[in-house]
Design an enzyme around this catalytic site. Sequence first.
Site, PDB file in Angstrom:
ATOM      1  N   TYR A 120      -3.173   7.528   4.905  1.00 32.29           N
ATOM      2  CA  TYR A 120      -2.467   6.447   5.611  1.00 32.29           C
ATOM      3  C   TYR A 120      -2.891   6.244   7.057  1.00 32.29           C
ATOM      4  O   TYR A 120      -2.426   5.335   7.726  1.00 32.29           O
ATOM      5  CB  TYR A 120      -0.948   6.623   5.517  1.00 32.29           C
ATOM      6  CG  TYR A 120      -0.347   7.869   6.119  1.00 32.29           C
ATOM      7  CD1 TYR A 120       0.037   7.903   7.450  1.00 32.29           C
ATOM      8  CD2 TYR A 120      -0.110   8.998   5.338  1.00 32.29           C
ATOM      9  CE1 TYR A 120       0.615   9.027   8.007  1.00 32.29           C
ATOM     10  CE2 TYR A 120       0.466  10.125   5.886  1.00 32.29           C
ATOM     11  CZ  TYR A 120       0.837  10.144   7.211  1.00 32.29           C
ATOM     12  OH  TYR A 120       1.400  11.258   7.745  1.00 32.29           O
ATOM     13  N   HIS A 207       3.909   3.789   0.514  1.00 36.93           N
ATOM     14  CA  HIS A 207       4.282   5.046   1.172  1.00 36.93           C
ATOM     15  C   HIS A 207       5.625   5.601   0.707  1.00 36.93           C
ATOM     16  O   HIS A 207       5.737   6.768   0.333  1.00 36.93           O
ATOM     17  CB  HIS A 207       4.294   4.863   2.692  1.00 36.93           C
ATOM     18  CG  HIS A 207       4.656   6.102   3.436  1.00 36.93           C
ATOM     19  ND1 HIS A 207       5.965   6.446   3.718  1.00 36.93           N
ATOM     20  CD2 HIS A 207       3.902   7.100   3.929  1.00 36.93           C
ATOM     21  CE1 HIS A 207       5.990   7.596   4.372  1.00 36.93           C
ATOM     22  NE2 HIS A 207       4.742   8.014   4.505  1.00 36.93           N
ATOM     23  N   ARG A 210      11.237   3.503   2.333  1.00 40.99           N
ATOM     24  CA  ARG A 210      11.532   3.126   3.720  1.00 40.99           C
ATOM     25  C   ARG A 210      10.431   2.255   4.333  1.00 40.99           C
ATOM     26  O   ARG A 210      10.658   1.533   5.285  1.00 40.99           O
ATOM     27  CB  ARG A 210      11.674   4.382   4.606  1.00 40.99           C
ATOM     28  CG  ARG A 210      12.926   5.180   4.372  1.00 40.99           C
ATOM     29  CD  ARG A 210      12.794   6.558   5.005  1.00 40.99           C
ATOM     30  NE  ARG A 210      11.769   7.339   4.319  1.00 40.99           N
ATOM     31  CZ  ARG A 210      10.827   8.050   4.897  1.00 40.99           C
ATOM     32  NH1 ARG A 210      10.721   8.090   6.198  1.00 40.99           N
ATOM     33  NH2 ARG A 210       9.947   8.733   4.171  1.00 40.99           N
ATOM     34  N   HIS A 232       6.139   8.643  -2.132  1.00 38.93           N
ATOM     35  CA  HIS A 232       7.117   9.628  -1.641  1.00 38.93           C
ATOM     36  C   HIS A 232       8.504   9.172  -2.102  1.00 38.93           C
ATOM     37  O   HIS A 232       8.876   8.023  -1.870  1.00 38.93           O
ATOM     38  CB  HIS A 232       7.166   9.643  -0.111  1.00 38.93           C
ATOM     39  CG  HIS A 232       5.970  10.242   0.567  1.00 38.93           C
ATOM     40  ND1 HIS A 232       5.275   9.572   1.542  1.00 38.93           N
ATOM     41  CD2 HIS A 232       5.387  11.458   0.465  1.00 38.93           C
ATOM     42  CE1 HIS A 232       4.299  10.342   2.006  1.00 38.93           C
ATOM     43  NE2 HIS A 232       4.336  11.491   1.363  1.00 38.93           N
ATOM     44  N   GLU A 235      13.009  12.664  -0.536  1.00 37.39           N
ATOM     45  CA  GLU A 235      12.583  13.906   0.106  1.00 37.39           C
ATOM     46  C   GLU A 235      13.694  14.515   0.958  1.00 37.39           C
ATOM     47  O   GLU A 235      13.919  15.709   0.935  1.00 37.39           O
ATOM     48  CB  GLU A 235      11.348  13.641   0.980  1.00 37.39           C
ATOM     49  CG  GLU A 235      10.861  14.895   1.713  1.00 37.39           C
ATOM     50  CD  GLU A 235       9.618  14.652   2.560  1.00 37.39           C
ATOM     51  OE1 GLU A 235       9.189  13.508   2.680  1.00 37.39           O
ATOM     52  OE2 GLU A 235       9.090  15.635   3.093  1.00 37.39           O
ATOM     53  N   HIS A 269       7.721  14.942  -3.941  1.00 36.34           N
ATOM     54  CA  HIS A 269       8.854  15.722  -3.391  1.00 36.34           C
ATOM     55  C   HIS A 269      10.064  15.786  -4.323  1.00 36.34           C
ATOM     56  O   HIS A 269      10.361  16.835  -4.878  1.00 36.34           O
ATOM     57  CB  HIS A 269       9.279  15.245  -1.993  1.00 36.34           C
ATOM     58  CG  HIS A 269       8.194  15.326  -0.966  1.00 36.34           C
ATOM     59  ND1 HIS A 269       7.503  16.489  -0.724  1.00 36.34           N
ATOM     60  CD2 HIS A 269       7.668  14.389  -0.126  1.00 36.34           C
ATOM     61  CE1 HIS A 269       6.599  16.258   0.216  1.00 36.34           C
ATOM     62  NE2 HIS A 269       6.684  14.998   0.583  1.00 36.34           N
ATOM     63  N   ASP A 320       0.262  18.896   0.899  1.00 36.12           N
ATOM     64  CA  ASP A 320       0.956  17.969   1.795  1.00 36.12           C
ATOM     65  C   ASP A 320       0.546  18.102   3.267  1.00 36.12           C
ATOM     66  O   ASP A 320      -0.495  17.590   3.667  1.00 36.12           O
ATOM     67  CB  ASP A 320       2.471  18.152   1.609  1.00 36.12           C
ATOM     68  CG  ASP A 320       3.275  17.007   2.221  1.00 36.12           C
ATOM     69  OD1 ASP A 320       2.670  16.050   2.721  1.00 36.12           O
ATOM     70  OD2 ASP A 320       4.522  17.057   2.185  1.00 36.12           O
TER      71      ASP A 320
HETATM   72 ZN    ZN Z   1       3.464  13.422   2.050  1.00 39.02          ZN
END
Ligand code: ZN
Length: 454
Positions: A120, A207, A210, A232, A235, A269, A320
Site C-alpha cells: 500500500y 485495504h 474503514r 483486513h 482486527e 486477522h 504482517d
Molecule cells: Zn496488515
Amino acid sequence: MKIIWAEQALTAEGWAKDVRLEIGTDGRIADIQTNQRPDGHKVGTLLPAPANSHSHAFQRAMAGLTESRGTNVTDSFWTWRQLMFRFLDALTPDQVEAIAALVQMEMLEAGFATNVEFHYLHHQPGGMPYDNLGEMAERIAAAAEISGIGLTLLPVHYQFGGCDQRPLGPGQIRFGNDAEQFARLVGEAREALETLPADSVLGVAPHSLRAVGQNVLRGAADLVPDGPVHLHLAEQLPEVEEVLANWHARPVEWALENLPIDSRWCLIHLTQMLPHETEALAKTGAVAGLCPLTEASLGDGIFDAVRWMDADGRISIGSDSNIRISLAEELRQLDTSQRLRDHSRAALATTEHSTGRRLLDAISAGGGQAAGRGSGRLEVGAWADLLALDTSHFDLAELQGDTQLDSFVFAGDNTMIADVWSAGRHMVQQGRHIHRDEITKAYRKAVKPLRDGL
Ligand code: ZN
C-alpha cells in the site's frame, strides 16, 4: 532437472520414506518415488514450504523500535504511530526495495516459499504519485528478483481516513488512489510481475472496511478476475465500533451480507468475531489470514482457531508487521493463545493428528490458496515449494513423522531450517540464503538514514 532425496517426506498421501523427488525445469515437481536409494541433494525431512500470506515489507525497518510509551496514557499506539509517520515522510524507492529484499530473504530462511505482499505504499512523501505510477510495485518485484522468493503482489486500494469517508491523514497520504488511478496502478503492477518467473501472481486488496467505500469492496474481486482478494477484517475493537456506528452492522456481518466471499478471498486477522460470525465465515471457503506474532505485538485479540477449524475453516500464516519472521514461532503463538484463553492444552490437535502436523497441513493448503498459487503439497505438477528440516539438530534427531514436526513447532526456530526451494529455486542452503551478504549489506545502507534521526 534437479533431484532431491529425503530420509522422510510429507507427501500429499502422508509420510513416506527414502523419497526421491525431481524438480522439472519449469519449477514444478516432476516426479516423486518412495523407497529409493540416496541420489542428488540429500536432506533429512522434506515438507511443503508454505506461503507467507500477509506482509507489509517496509514495517520490518521499525521492528523493535516502538516499545516505549508517550505521555498520553490512553494511547498505547503512540510510539508505533509516531515512528510509522516519520518513516512515511522519508522512505524512498531504493529503501523500500532493500527492506523488501531483506524481508523476503528472512521469509525464505524461516521456511516460507512465497511472499504475499499487501502493498500500500504507492506514492511520494506528500502524496504525489511518482512519474512512474507503478514505481513502488516495481521495487517489490525487483526485490523478489534478488531474493528468489515467489511473489504474490496485492496492490492495495486505500481511499479514506475512516468509515465516514474523511480525507486521508498525514500518515496515510502516500497510500491513496481514486478508482481510476487504482485501476491504472493494478495494470502497472501486472506489468511489473512480467519481469519475474512464471510463478508470480497478481491479486488485489481493498485495504479494509474503514479505508474504501462499499462500492469498491463490492467490485474488488472483478478487478483481477483470476487472482486472490485480500482484506483486513475485524482486527480491533475500535474498528468494530466504527463500522457498527456508520454501517449499522459488525464488520464480518456486513461482509457476509454484502460481499461475494468465496475461496478466492483471504480475510486478514479476524481477531474480533462473535461465535456465529466465526462459524458462518468459516463455511464460505475463504482463508483466515492469521498473523499471531503481530496480533500479539499490537494487542489485537485472539482469533478463535478452535471454533474456526472445527467448522472446517481454512487458515494461513503471515508475518504482517515483520517484527519477527519465524514459521515455528507463528504456529506456536497461534496454539498457545488458544491455551491461554481456554485453559487447555494441545488445543488444535485432533485424535488423528498432533498439533504441529494439523497446523502445518492447514497452513500449507491455506497458504497456497491465499497466494493464488495452488502450492502447499508435495505432488507431481505442484510448484516445487519445498522446505527441508535439519534432522541432525539435537531437538529433531532420532524423531520421526508428526513427533518431529511438533518438536519443530514447539521447541524449534529458524535454525532448524536447512534448505528452502521456491518454485524449484534453491535459495536457502545449509540454513542460509545464498545472497545473504549482499542483501544485508544493502539493508544496512538503506536503514542507516532512517535510524540516524531516531
Ligand atoms: Zn496488515
